[in-house]
Design an enzyme around this catalytic site. Sequence first.
Site, PDB file in Angstrom:
ATOM      1  N   ASN A 104      -6.257   6.704  -7.709  1.00 15.39           N
ATOM      2  CA  ASN A 104      -4.844   6.502  -7.350  1.00 15.39           C
ATOM      3  C   ASN A 104      -4.374   5.088  -7.685  1.00 15.39           C
ATOM      4  OD1 ASN A 104      -4.671   9.099  -6.150  1.00 15.39           O
ATOM      5  ND2 ASN A 104      -5.673   8.301  -4.317  1.00 15.39           N
TER       6      ASN A 104
ATOM      7  N   HIS B 202       0.791  15.004   4.293  1.00 15.05           N
ATOM      8  CA  HIS B 202      -0.597  14.537   4.244  1.00 15.05           C
ATOM      9  C   HIS B 202      -1.352  14.807   5.555  1.00 15.05           C
ATOM     10  CE1 HIS B 202      -3.785  11.337   3.983  1.00 15.05           C
ATOM     11  NE2 HIS B 202      -3.790  11.770   2.735  1.00 15.05           N
TER      12      HIS B 202
ATOM     13  N   GLU C 250       6.682  13.094   2.934  1.00  8.56           N
ATOM     14  CA  GLU C 250       6.162  12.088   2.005  1.00  8.56           C
ATOM     15  C   GLU C 250       7.259  11.766   0.994  1.00  8.56           C
ATOM     16  OE1 GLU C 250       2.292  12.951   0.296  1.00  8.56           O
ATOM     17  OE2 GLU C 250       1.727  14.094   2.056  1.00  8.56           O
TER      18      GLU C 250
ATOM     19  N   SER D 261       1.273  14.105  -2.324  1.00  8.93           N
ATOM     20  CA  SER D 261      -0.022  13.663  -2.841  1.00  8.93           C
ATOM     21  C   SER D 261      -0.720  14.701  -3.698  1.00  8.93           C
ATOM     22  CB  SER D 261      -0.932  13.226  -1.695  1.00  8.93           C
ATOM     23  OG  SER D 261      -1.018  14.236  -0.726  1.00  8.93           O
TER      24      SER D 261
ATOM     25  N   ASP E 282       6.470   8.729   4.441  1.00 12.98           N
ATOM     26  CA  ASP E 282       5.195   8.150   4.024  1.00 12.98           C
ATOM     27  C   ASP E 282       5.241   8.068   2.495  1.00 12.98           C
ATOM     28  OD1 ASP E 282       2.623   7.798   3.078  1.00 12.98           O
ATOM     29  OD2 ASP E 282       1.695   9.166   4.517  1.00 12.98           O
TER      30      ASP E 282
ATOM     31  N   HIS F 112       2.428   7.326  -2.340  1.00  7.01           N
ATOM     32  CA  HIS F 112       2.337   7.491  -3.800  1.00  7.01           C
ATOM     33  C   HIS F 112       3.575   7.002  -4.546  1.00  7.01           C
ATOM     34  CE1 HIS F 112      -1.339   9.770  -3.251  1.00  7.01           C
ATOM     35  NE2 HIS F 112      -0.738  10.306  -2.211  1.00  7.01           N
TER      36      HIS F 112
ATOM     37  N   LYS G  73      -3.217   2.602  -3.231  1.00  5.16           N
ATOM     38  CA  LYS G  73      -2.831   3.326  -4.431  1.00  5.16           C
ATOM     39  C   LYS G  73      -2.165   2.379  -5.428  1.00  5.16           C
ATOM     40  CE  LYS G  73      -3.458   7.232  -1.653  1.00  5.16           C
ATOM     41  NZ  LYS G  73      -3.078   7.833  -0.394  1.00  5.16           N
TER      42      LYS G  73
END
Length: 385
Positions: free
Chosen positions: A47, A133, A175, A179, A204, A207, A236
Amino acid sequence: MTWQQRINSALEERRAADAFRVRRVVENGAGRFLTREDRQFCNFSSNDYLGLSQHPAIVRAWQDGAARFGVGSGGSGHVSGYTTAHRALEEALADWLGYPRALLFISGFAANQAVIAALMGKDDRIVADRLSHASLLEAANLSPAQLRRFAHNDAGQLSTLLDKPCAGQQLVVTEGVFSMDGDSAPLRALHDAAKQQNGWLLVDDAHGIGVMGDEGRGSAYQQNVKPELLVVTFGKGFGVSGAAVLCSDPVADYLLQFARHLIYSTSMPPAQAVALSASMAVIRSEEGAERRQRLAEHIHRFRQGLGALPFQSTDSLSAIQPVIVGENSRALALAQALRERGMWVTAIRPPTVPPGTARLRLTLTAAHKAQDIDALLEALHVASQ
Ligand SMILES: *Cc1c(COP(=O)(O)O)cnc(C)c1O
């Protein structure tokens, strides 16, 4: 059932479903290449989206930080573990992302656990995207608050769930970039739905931070949305480790009183905070923009090539490019075929993803070269024959 029987039967079940997980020892697992047992693979599993984990200036910053502060923080931030390095990083993060405050956590998993545990009580309701997640859903499951899940990225269904009577407060959880699917959440629509019922939004952006938006400010900034709670992680795009929660002054003060992961846990090493400040500086700089540009070119190149192959994907425009094959055994075989051609890829299986959607989760990074993407496409082409 005895302890022994319980453990054995759980292991047996995993093995029978081709879902038994093992770790493989590697020499170096981030960056363009992964080395293992003297063999070098092109790495499509990490990542480290911007290739910063090996960045000389960031490595040096950690070394300099260790020379100055030593290797450990010596305690939680409430005792003696909140140094000038931690404070400088918190202030820089808050300034960069446009929030009054930032609080550091040792990991994204800890940050999500801490925030949800500290904020949510038994009259409250958490309404989370179904694909959120594990750290978010685990926290929600452990919480006395009610948990409802809405269909992936479905703001309409979210509104329906939020409209149901709730005695306490409601928290919408999602998110920024997902992910396992790599697609982005419609943050504006989700935030509007939350506000309609006086709820708050937690995003969140593990990424998205560093990778999406101007100066790498992430998914929320890119979509011009200001969630009440923004979680960013540093393992990440930052290429390091750790996390932060961005929020208002009162929420930060509240978390400092009630977030147990802050109070009863050793703060991150100050040297790590120094490295993170250096990483943030790279992300915000011209060099960071160039790295994001290179990554965008790789993503474009890969999607163009993948379109011609008989694999199912998602509409991901991010560094996460899933190749969905369905059965666990098929995903394992495909991963193995690619490894034999020198590509390090990971098969992701349920329960990490929904049943019947086992996949390769390919990650592209700024450390790759165009020829790496072409080699990956060629290997997928051969494996599909
Ligand atoms: C990786 C990840 C986390 C966990 O972050 P760590 O810092 O690795 O603990 C949390 N949320 C999402 C969406 C993630 O992908």
